[in-house]
Design an enzyme around this catalytic site. Sequence first.
Site, short mmCIF file in Angstrom:
data_model
loop_
_atom_site.label_atom_id
_atom_site.label_comp_id
_atom_site.label_asym_id
_atom_site.label_seq_id
_atom_site.Cartn_x
_atom_site.Cartn_y
_atom_site.Cartn_z
N ALA A 84 -16.39 52.63 -40.95
CA ALA A 84 -17.35 53.46 -41.69
C ALA A 84 -16.76 54.84 -41.97
O ALA A 84 -16.91 55.38 -43.07
CB ALA A 84 -18.65 53.58 -40.91
N ALA A 85 -16.09 55.41 -40.97
CA ALA A 85 -15.49 56.74 -41.15
C ALA A 85 -14.38 56.70 -42.19
O ALA A 85 -14.29 57.57 -43.07
CB ALA A 85 -14.96 57.25 -39.82
N LYS A 86 -13.52 55.70 -42.12
CA LYS A 86 -12.41 55.60 -43.06
C LYS A 86 -12.90 55.30 -44.48
O LYS A 86 -12.31 55.77 -45.47
CB LYS A 86 -11.43 54.52 -42.60
CG LYS A 86 -10.67 54.87 -41.33
CD LYS A 86 -9.86 56.15 -41.46
CE LYS A 86 -8.85 56.32 -40.34
NZ LYS A 86 -8.10 57.60 -40.44
N ARG A 95 1.53 63.38 -32.78
CA ARG A 95 2.23 62.10 -32.62
C ARG A 95 1.92 61.19 -33.79
O ARG A 95 1.12 61.52 -34.67
CB ARG A 95 1.80 61.42 -31.31
CG ARG A 95 0.30 61.11 -31.24
CD ARG A 95 -0.09 60.43 -29.95
NE ARG A 95 -1.49 59.98 -29.98
CZ ARG A 95 -2.01 59.13 -29.09
NH1 ARG A 95 -1.25 58.66 -28.12
NH2 ARG A 95 -3.27 58.78 -29.19
N GLY A 120 -3.93 66.47 -36.46
CA GLY A 120 -3.52 65.33 -35.65
C GLY A 120 -2.02 65.12 -35.71
O GLY A 120 -1.54 63.99 -35.75
N ASN A 135 -5.41 64.16 -41.10
CA ASN A 135 -4.95 62.96 -40.40
C ASN A 135 -5.62 62.76 -39.04
O ASN A 135 -5.59 61.68 -38.48
CB ASN A 135 -3.43 63.03 -40.22
CG ASN A 135 -2.89 61.89 -39.41
OD1 ASN A 135 -2.76 60.77 -39.90
ND2 ASN A 135 -2.58 62.13 -38.14
N TYR A 185 -15.06 53.14 -36.87
CA TYR A 185 -13.80 53.51 -37.52
C TYR A 185 -13.81 53.11 -39.00
O TYR A 185 -13.41 53.90 -39.87
CB TYR A 185 -12.66 52.82 -36.77
CG TYR A 185 -11.26 53.19 -37.20
CD1 TYR A 185 -10.67 54.38 -36.78
CD2 TYR A 185 -10.50 52.31 -37.98
CE1 TYR A 185 -9.37 54.70 -37.14
CE2 TYR A 185 -9.20 52.63 -38.35
CZ TYR A 185 -8.64 53.82 -37.92
OH TYR A 185 -7.35 54.12 -38.28
N SER A 200 -7.63 54.02 -44.19
CA SER A 200 -7.08 52.85 -43.51
C SER A 200 -7.52 51.59 -44.24
O SER A 200 -8.58 51.57 -44.89
CB SER A 200 -7.57 52.80 -42.06
OG SER A 200 -7.24 51.57 -41.45
N ASP A 240 -9.94 72.20 -32.76
CA ASP A 240 -10.89 71.09 -32.67
C ASP A 240 -11.49 70.91 -34.06
O ASP A 240 -12.35 71.70 -34.48
CB ASP A 240 -11.98 71.41 -31.64
CG ASP A 240 -13.03 70.31 -31.53
OD1 ASP A 240 -12.96 69.32 -32.29
OD2 ASP A 240 -13.94 70.46 -30.69
N VAL A 241 -11.04 69.90 -34.77
CA VAL A 241 -11.46 69.77 -36.17
C VAL A 241 -12.95 69.49 -36.31
O VAL A 241 -13.52 69.67 -37.40
CB VAL A 241 -10.64 68.68 -36.90
CG1 VAL A 241 -9.17 69.05 -36.95
CG2 VAL A 241 -10.85 67.31 -36.26
#
Length: 254
Positions: free
Chosen positions: A156-158, A16, A13, A90, A154, A142, A63-64
């Site tokens: 849950a993923a973090k 940017r 990622g 990232n 988001y 995060s 593509d991760v």
Amino acid sequence: MTGLQGRVGIVTGGARGIGQADAIRLAEEGVKVAVFDLEAQKCQDTVDTIIAQGGQAMAVSCDVTDPKSVASAVETVADTWGPITILVNNAGITRDNLIFRMTDEEWWSVVNSHLTGSFNCTRAVQRYMVQEKWGKIVFTSSTSALGNRGQVNYAAAKAGLIGMTRTLAIELGPFNINVNAVAPGFVDTDMTRDTAFRLHKDPEEWKAERAAQIPLRRVGTPRDIANVVAFLCSDDASFVTGQVIYISGAPGRA
């Protein structure tokens, strides 16, 4: 910072925002940086900046969420520069929504980009670190991992990345591999500006509102995060592992 000159690293990622800042900061310390993103062309600004500053970088399409794409991209880097010993996970997206409106696509696309993508990249890269008996892995979590309205996917993923960090620190520690996570608070990026638009707010007014809630009275910048990432990738942090470093301008969440 010590121990980084000549190392080979990957930043996912990296086209940017925080990922771009991470890649540039590591290159300043002498790391050869492979910048991963869905389209290699999107990474060119990052690569050009690094090269203009005298560093080494390459743009790699990856593509991760696809293990085959990850394996191919990682092999390209290793074949070009040698063993990969630094990985900054990232890559990720947001698809904010309240749960009663959230679609399956919104859930899985966010979980897969952050969590599955980080798993795929770490699994592919750790073998080089094990062979070299030296490695640094940093996950981008995060403060949203602590909970944030409209971001159940988001958050849950973090939060999952924190569990991954602590588990891998235990598994990989015997091979002299440090695994840590950074947890940024509000950082001025395209992603947070997109959030402002979603909330029907002017991005600058949104930043000012958030800054007023932060003890340091400013929002974060990508460079703020990258400075900590570079430290965690260096030998200066050789006895730091399994930690989550909150970078929020506050003692905890902000």
